[in-house]
Design a protein around this motif. Sequence first.
Motif, PDB file in Angstrom:
ATOM      1  N   UNK A  38       6.268  55.944  58.988  1.00  0.00           N
ATOM      2  CA  UNK A  38       6.822  55.297  57.798  1.00  0.00           C
ATOM      3  C   UNK A  38       8.318  55.100  57.868  1.00  0.00           C
ATOM      4  N   UNK A  39       8.824  54.433  56.828  1.00  0.00           N
ATOM      5  CA  UNK A  39      10.248  54.139  56.728  1.00  0.00           C
ATOM      6  C   UNK A  39      10.908  55.305  55.993  1.00  0.00           C
ATOM      7  N   UNK A  40      11.318  56.318  56.749  1.00  0.00           N
ATOM      8  CA  UNK A  40      11.825  57.531  56.137  1.00  0.00           C
ATOM      9  C   UNK A  40      13.156  57.957  56.739  1.00  0.00           C
ATOM     10  N   UNK A  41      13.954  58.613  55.910  1.00  0.00           N
ATOM     11  CA  UNK A  41      15.148  59.322  56.390  1.00  0.00           C
ATOM     12  C   UNK A  41      14.861  60.795  56.175  1.00  0.00           C
ATOM     13  N   UNK A  42      14.784  61.546  57.260  1.00  0.00           N
ATOM     14  CA  UNK A  42      14.341  62.943  57.210  1.00  0.00           C
ATOM     15  C   UNK A  42      15.526  63.881  57.424  1.00  0.00           C
ATOM     16  N   UNK A  43      15.675  64.829  56.497  1.00  0.00           N
ATOM     17  CA  UNK A  43      16.711  65.852  56.605  1.00  0.00           C
ATOM     18  C   UNK A  43      16.064  67.158  57.056  1.00  0.00           C
ATOM     19  N   UNK A  44      16.574  67.728  58.146  1.00  0.00           N
ATOM     20  CA  UNK A  44      16.050  68.998  58.660  1.00  0.00           C
ATOM     21  C   UNK A  44      17.219  69.977  58.817  1.00  0.00           C
ATOM     22  N   UNK A  45      17.136  71.073  58.074  1.00  0.00           N
ATOM     23  CA  UNK A  45      18.203  72.095  58.146  1.00  0.00           C
ATOM     24  C   UNK A  45      17.714  73.285  58.959  1.00  0.00           C
ATOM     25  N   UNK A  46      18.549  73.701  59.898  1.00  0.00           N
ATOM     26  CA  UNK A  46      18.246  74.888  60.702  1.00  0.00           C
ATOM     27  C   UNK A  46      19.100  76.048  60.193  1.00  0.00           C
TER      28      UNK A  46
ATOM     29  N   UNK B 211      15.980  59.156  61.531  1.00  0.00           N
ATOM     30  CA  UNK B 211      15.229  57.992  61.064  1.00  0.00           C
ATOM     31  C   UNK B 211      14.850  57.144  62.277  1.00  0.00           C
ATOM     32  N   UNK B 212      13.910  56.230  62.073  1.00  0.00           N
ATOM     33  CA  UNK B 212      13.456  55.364  63.159  1.00  0.00           C
ATOM     34  C   UNK B 212      14.146  54.015  63.061  1.00  0.00           C
ATOM     35  N   UNK B 213      14.802  53.616  64.124  1.00  0.00           N
ATOM     36  CA  UNK B 213      15.427  52.291  64.186  1.00  0.00           C
ATOM     37  C   UNK B 213      14.390  51.269  64.621  1.00  0.00           C
ATOM     38  N   UNK B 214      13.663  51.621  65.680  1.00  0.00           N
ATOM     39  CA  UNK B 214      12.570  50.796  66.199  1.00  0.00           C
ATOM     40  C   UNK B 214      11.427  51.739  66.548  1.00  0.00           C
ATOM     41  N   UNK B 215      10.238  51.227  66.842  1.00  0.00           N
ATOM     42  CA  UNK B 215       9.097  52.108  67.086  1.00  0.00           C
ATOM     43  C   UNK B 215       9.357  53.215  68.099  1.00  0.00           C
ATOM     44  N   UNK B 216      10.243  53.007  69.047  1.00  0.00           N
ATOM     45  CA  UNK B 216      10.495  54.012  70.090  1.00  0.00           C
ATOM     46  C   UNK B 216      11.952  54.470  70.143  1.00  0.00           C
TER      47      UNK B 216
ATOM     48  N   UNK C  77      24.853  54.540  54.979  1.00  0.00           N
ATOM     49  CA  UNK C  77      25.253  54.244  56.357  1.00  0.00           C
ATOM     50  C   UNK C  77      24.024  54.037  57.237  1.00  0.00           C
ATOM     51  N   UNK C  78      23.051  54.919  57.104  1.00  0.00           N
ATOM     52  CA  UNK C  78      21.835  54.842  57.924  1.00  0.00           C
ATOM     53  C   UNK C  78      21.072  53.560  57.639  1.00  0.00           C
TER      54      UNK C  78
END
Length: 422
Positions: free
Chosen positions: A356-364, A374-379, A400-401
């Motif tokens: 999907x069209x998502x912006x994912x935040x992952x905190x370590x 996020x995905x710019x293109x399929x790969x 920005x993204x």
Amino acid sequence: MEFELNNIDTDTRDHNIMEKEDEFLHTYFNQVSQLCYEKAKEHVEKAKEPKGVATPWNTFLHHLQQLIIAEKSYIEIGFLQNKHKSFLRKDNSLRSVYETMRNDFKKLEDNSKPAVGDNRVHRGCINIIQFLNARISLIEIYEKIYGMTSNKHFQYNEIASHIESVIQTHLEGFSDISMTPIKAVFCLEGEILEKLFKALSELQKLQFLSSLTLIHAAHTRLIAWENKIQPREVWKLGIFKNNPVPALFQWIQKLKSAVLSKFSLYFHDILAKQTTSSDMKYLCSKLQQDYYQKMIAFLKKYDASSVILMSDNEVNCDITDYESFPIIVSYPPRNIPRHNMVLKMVYETSHELTSGDKIIYKFSSQEQSTCILTTVEPNIYLVIVFESKKTEKDTFINNFIVDLCTNLNCTKILSSLKSPSK
């Protein structure tokens, strides 16, 4: 003997007439292809037979005048504008106008067959109908291109294949010598689109040489088309200040510039090795979008640790070798803090990224770092790393993204077909 001489005289007279009509149509289509619509209109008016005489030739000339109006609308991207279709109102889109003209020319062709009518009109109708079919096919392509904007990930290769099919289908059509000018412009327009969408497809596969070759091929054809629109001297002298380059030509120029800007980012590291850093910076500043400098500006303004564009080639959680890290381009260049964490985050979120069209935040919590993906293109993925905790509520980061991905996908350019701006 006298009968044979009479036949020779008749054939010679018909040949001279045919040459005259070929010359008339060649001049007409040359003026239309150069966007000299008023000259084309005057040219048709002069060729009309006495008023009040309803002849196939006069009807033919009337249809040619309608074609001038349609072509003028087409070159200003009128084919996706002003569509009004309702119960009380028929479709008056430009595509419908061309289809109506095709029917009118077909009727005239049937009524002017050599055995019963005017051969000059009959031959002209056949070629013009073939041209109208080609024009309608190009309109269908632009409709498909605009339709792509409703999807996050574009299948550029599908559009490129469709364009190639249209070119091949109509390659043998409207081949009469009188149609040479308009045929040349049709081929150039189709080939430019084909090369650009093939280049976008090759960029998705990160193919440097083929992308470069295709962009260059599109560029040379754009120059050839511009020369056919008006001689270069005319543009230089600024004689046509109130008659700027038409909207469709401008749109295709912008598309080429967008593809070139994307190429400059995807292969920034390769290109940078060919020149000095100052020259590279200067050359990129001349592009429609200087994506690399935008990445640097964002990183410095929001104190990010790194901005990375990476491919999913061989991405897995077992990779620990820094040199195997599938980076396309990054800032800082090839110096990724916490690169193992980044790779692990990409691997863990790969399903979400591709679905999907998502912006994912992952905190370590262990690293006290945030990975935004996020995905710019399929790969191809965009990854931003912060040495602090960030949340989805940060609109500046999200903007920005979205802006970067939208431009890299050429979404703004493609969607502008609906409402082109000068």
